[in-house]
Design a protein around this motif. Structure first.
Motif, mmCIF file in Angstrom:
data_model
loop_
_atom_site.group_PDB
_atom_site.id
_atom_site.type_symbol
_atom_site.label_atom_id
_atom_site.label_comp_id
_atom_site.label_asym_id
_atom_site.label_seq_id
_atom_site.Cartn_x
_atom_site.Cartn_y
_atom_site.Cartn_z
ATOM 1 N N PRO A 55 0.789 -1.237 0.000
ATOM 2 C CA PRO A 55 0.000 0.000 0.000
ATOM 3 C C PRO A 55 0.819 1.283 0.000
ATOM 4 C CG PRO A 55 -0.986 -1.590 1.490
ATOM 5 C CD PRO A 55 0.337 -2.166 1.065
ATOM 6 N N ASN A 56 2.102 1.204 0.354
ATOM 7 C CA ASN A 56 2.951 2.391 0.367
ATOM 8 C C ASN A 56 3.864 2.454 -0.849
ATOM 9 O OD1 ASN A 56 1.995 3.431 2.855
ATOM 10 N ND2 ASN A 56 3.210 1.909 3.939
ATOM 11 N N ALA A 57 3.521 1.702 -1.910
ATOM 12 C CA ALA A 57 4.250 1.706 -3.176
ATOM 13 C C ALA A 57 5.642 1.118 -3.054
ATOM 14 C CB ALA A 57 4.327 3.125 -3.769
ATOM 15 N N ARG A 58 5.867 0.263 -2.060
ATOM 16 C CA ARG A 58 7.139 -0.439 -1.945
ATOM 17 C C ARG A 58 7.015 -1.784 -2.631
ATOM 18 N NH1 ARG A 58 6.996 1.482 3.877
ATOM 19 N NH2 ARG A 58 5.727 -0.378 4.151
ATOM 20 N N PRO A 59 8.039 -2.206 -3.404
ATOM 21 C CA PRO A 59 7.954 -3.492 -4.098
ATOM 22 C C PRO A 59 7.992 -4.672 -3.138
ATOM 23 C CG PRO A 59 10.148 -2.558 -4.341
ATOM 24 C CD PRO A 59 9.311 -1.497 -3.680
ATOM 25 N N VAL A 60 7.005 -5.552 -3.249
ATOM 26 C CA VAL A 60 6.962 -6.771 -2.457
ATOM 27 C C VAL A 60 7.625 -7.902 -3.233
ATOM 28 C CG1 VAL A 60 5.454 -8.488 -1.398
ATOM 29 C CG2 VAL A 60 4.894 -6.066 -1.234
ATOM 30 N N SER A 61 7.333 -7.963 -4.505
ATOM 31 C CA SER A 61 7.951 -8.941 -5.393
ATOM 32 C C SER A 61 8.082 -8.297 -6.756
ATOM 33 C CB SER A 61 7.099 -10.212 -5.485
ATOM 34 O OG SER A 61 7.716 -11.165 -6.328
ATOM 35 N N SER A 62 9.222 -8.486 -7.401
ATOM 36 C CA SER A 62 9.455 -7.817 -8.680
ATOM 37 C C SER A 62 10.207 -8.743 -9.622
ATOM 38 C CB SER A 62 10.245 -6.526 -8.466
ATOM 39 O OG SER A 62 10.384 -5.814 -9.671
ATOM 40 N N GLY A 63 9.713 -8.842 -10.847
ATOM 41 C CA GLY A 63 10.380 -9.656 -11.851
ATOM 42 C C GLY A 63 10.654 -8.833 -13.087
ATOM 43 N N SER A 64 11.843 -8.952 -13.648
ATOM 44 C CA SER A 64 12.193 -8.216 -14.859
ATOM 45 C C SER A 64 12.970 -9.132 -15.793
ATOM 46 C CB SER A 64 13.042 -6.979 -14.524
ATOM 47 O OG SER A 64 14.195 -7.353 -13.788
ATOM 48 N N THR A 65 12.911 -8.831 -17.082
ATOM 49 C CA THR A 65 13.552 -9.689 -18.067
ATOM 50 C C THR A 65 15.023 -9.387 -18.263
ATOM 51 O OG1 THR A 65 12.880 -8.183 -19.851
ATOM 52 C CG2 THR A 65 11.383 -10.002 -19.322
ATOM 53 N N ASP A 66 15.484 -8.211 -17.824
ATOM 54 C CA ASP A 66 16.888 -7.863 -18.017
ATOM 55 C C ASP A 66 17.284 -6.729 -17.078
ATOM 56 O OD1 ASP A 66 16.390 -5.227 -19.468
ATOM 57 O OD2 ASP A 66 15.354 -6.640 -20.781
ATOM 58 N N ALA A 67 18.566 -6.388 -17.097
ATOM 59 C CA ALA A 67 19.108 -5.382 -16.192
ATOM 60 C C ALA A 67 18.564 -3.989 -16.466
ATOM 61 C CB ALA A 67 20.632 -5.370 -16.274
ATOM 62 N N VAL A 68 18.238 -3.684 -17.719
ATOM 63 C CA VAL A 68 17.717 -2.371 -18.070
ATOM 64 C C VAL A 68 16.370 -2.136 -17.383
ATOM 65 C CG1 VAL A 68 16.829 -0.926 -19.937
ATOM 66 C CG2 VAL A 68 18.946 -2.209 -20.261
ATOM 67 N N GLN A 70 15.226 -3.719 -14.752
ATOM 68 C CA GLN A 70 15.452 -3.694 -13.312
ATOM 69 C C GLN A 70 15.939 -2.328 -12.849
ATOM 70 O OE1 GLN A 70 18.289 -6.593 -11.924
ATOM 71 N NE2 GLN A 70 17.655 -6.388 -9.799
ATOM 72 N N ARG A 71 16.853 -1.723 -13.608
ATOM 73 C CA ARG A 71 17.371 -0.416 -13.243
ATOM 74 C C ARG A 71 16.295 0.657 -13.357
ATOM 75 N NH1 ARG A 71 19.919 2.503 -9.824
ATOM 76 N NH2 ARG A 71 20.889 4.392 -10.676
ATOM 77 N N ALA A 72 15.521 0.623 -14.429
ATOM 78 C CA ALA A 72 14.456 1.607 -14.625
ATOM 79 C C ALA A 72 13.422 1.525 -13.512
ATOM 80 C CB ALA A 72 13.791 1.401 -15.991
ATOM 81 N N ASP A 73 13.098 0.301 -13.092
ATOM 82 C CA ASP A 73 12.130 0.124 -12.016
ATOM 83 C C ASP A 73 12.698 0.577 -10.672
ATOM 84 O OD1 ASP A 73 10.349 -0.847 -13.809
ATOM 85 O OD2 ASP A 73 10.441 -2.932 -13.158
ATOM 86 N N THR A 74 13.954 0.232 -10.423
ATOM 87 C CA THR A 74 14.588 0.630 -9.161
ATOM 88 C C THR A 74 14.606 2.144 -9.013
ATOM 89 O OG1 THR A 74 15.992 -1.342 -9.120
ATOM 90 C CG2 THR A 74 16.725 0.542 -7.810
ATOM 91 N N LEU A 75 14.867 2.844 -10.103
ATOM 92 C CA LEU A 75 14.876 4.307 -10.069
ATOM 93 C C LEU A 75 13.495 4.858 -9.720
ATOM 94 C CD1 LEU A 75 17.145 5.046 -13.163
ATOM 95 C CD2 LEU A 75 17.647 5.638 -10.786
ATOM 96 N N GLN A 76 12.444 4.206 -10.190
ATOM 97 C CA GLN A 76 11.096 4.658 -9.832
ATOM 98 C C GLN A 76 10.871 4.530 -8.331
ATOM 99 O OE1 GLN A 76 7.651 3.971 -12.371
ATOM 100 N NE2 GLN A 76 8.900 2.617 -13.653
ATOM 101 N N TYR A 77 11.287 3.408 -7.760
ATOM 102 C CA TYR A 77 11.083 3.197 -6.332
ATOM 103 C C TYR A 77 11.915 4.180 -5.513
ATOM 104 C CZ TYR A 77 9.498 -1.248 -8.322
ATOM 105 O OH TYR A 77 8.880 -2.201 -9.091
ATOM 106 N N GLU A 78 13.138 4.442 -5.956
ATOM 107 C CA GLU A 78 14.017 5.351 -5.222
ATOM 108 C C GLU A 78 13.517 6.798 -5.299
ATOM 109 O OE1 GLU A 78 17.833 4.756 -6.945
ATOM 110 O OE2 GLU A 78 18.257 2.914 -5.819
#
Length: 246
Positions: A55-68, A70-78
């Motif tokens: 509920p606070n927009a923190r990732p509980v589980s995350s799957g990505s097909t490649d490093a790009v 993963q990095r783009a998603d991590t930046l959103q969370y940060e």
């Protein structure tokens, strides 16, 4: 321009995703397989990802097909901003035709400028009226996706959300029940706070949400806490005074 999928091909892809419901038991494994299925099914896709958010927009589980991805998603969370979080918060799909020209998430768009990401579609994972997270695809060229892509993603997202909700409920029914109750309360706070900002400052829904996200990032608190504080102040102060979010 995305090619128009014939009905039998689309049915095959959806059948592949629904098949996971019978074979996959772990959320982490399921989101990885879903990401690959989406990437392989939509032309022009560089990478795909599926994120389950609390509920606070923190990732509980995350799957990505490649490093790009993963990095783009991590930046959103940060940064606490970006198309994935907006799709989750608003429960509506987000289409970016060109990241370099889109001004809705300046921090995130600037942060991914060095990545091969120009087009994006993010779609919420909705089940029983609640958003569990979001599914997204990225492309290296501008205008790689359009409204037809968004529609296709929404078709994928429906069985994907059913799958993930089923697995989560099977694994941890008590935690998920509490999480959905918290999500209901959190979503109500955020929606009401957005409404206050929209009326008070003549903002669009997206602009109001960005203001809340910015304040949450600055104060190092959650969207729910910022929204609750804004609503508390709004009920006590005269109209026209500052709410501290502009």
């Amino acid at each position: 321009m995305i090619k128009k999928y014939p009905l039998d091909e689309l049915s095959t892809v959806l059948g592949r995703i629904m098949g996971l419901l019978l074979t996959e038991e772990k959320v982490d494994r399921a989101v990885q397989l879903l990401s690959r299925a989406v990437r392989d099914s939509i032309p022009g896709t560089l990478g795909a990802g599926v994120s389950i958010l609390d509920p606070n927009a923190r990732p509980v589980s995350s799957g990505s097909t490649d490093a790009v991805v993963q990095r783009a998603d991590t930046l959103q969370y940060e940064l606490v901003q970006g198309p994935c979080l907006t799709a989750w918060a608003t429960e509506q799909s987000v289409l970016i035709r060109d990241v370099a020209k889109d001004g809705r998430w300046p921090g995130w768009c600037s942060a991914v400028a060095g990545l091969p990401i120009r087009s994006v579609v993010s779609t919420p994972l909705l089940t029983d009226g609640e958003a569990l997270g979001a599914m997204k695809i990225y492309a290296a060229t501008p205008n790689a996706f359009d409204e037809a892509t968004t529609t296709l993603m929404e078709l994928f997202a429906a069985p994907a959300a059913t799958l993930l909700a089923h697995i989560q409920t099977t694994e941890t029914p008590a935690r998920i029940s509490e999480s959905l109750q918290a999500a209901l309360y959190s979503r109500d706070l955020i929606n009401r706070a957005c409404g206050v900002l929209m009326e008070r400052h003549t903002l669009s829904e997206d602009e109001a949400l960005q203001q809340l996200m910015k304040q949450a990032r600055t104060s190092r608190t959650t969207l729910s806490e910022v929204s609750a504080a804004l609503l508390a102040v709004s009920t006590d102060r005269p109209r026209g005074t500052s709410d501290g979010l502009r």
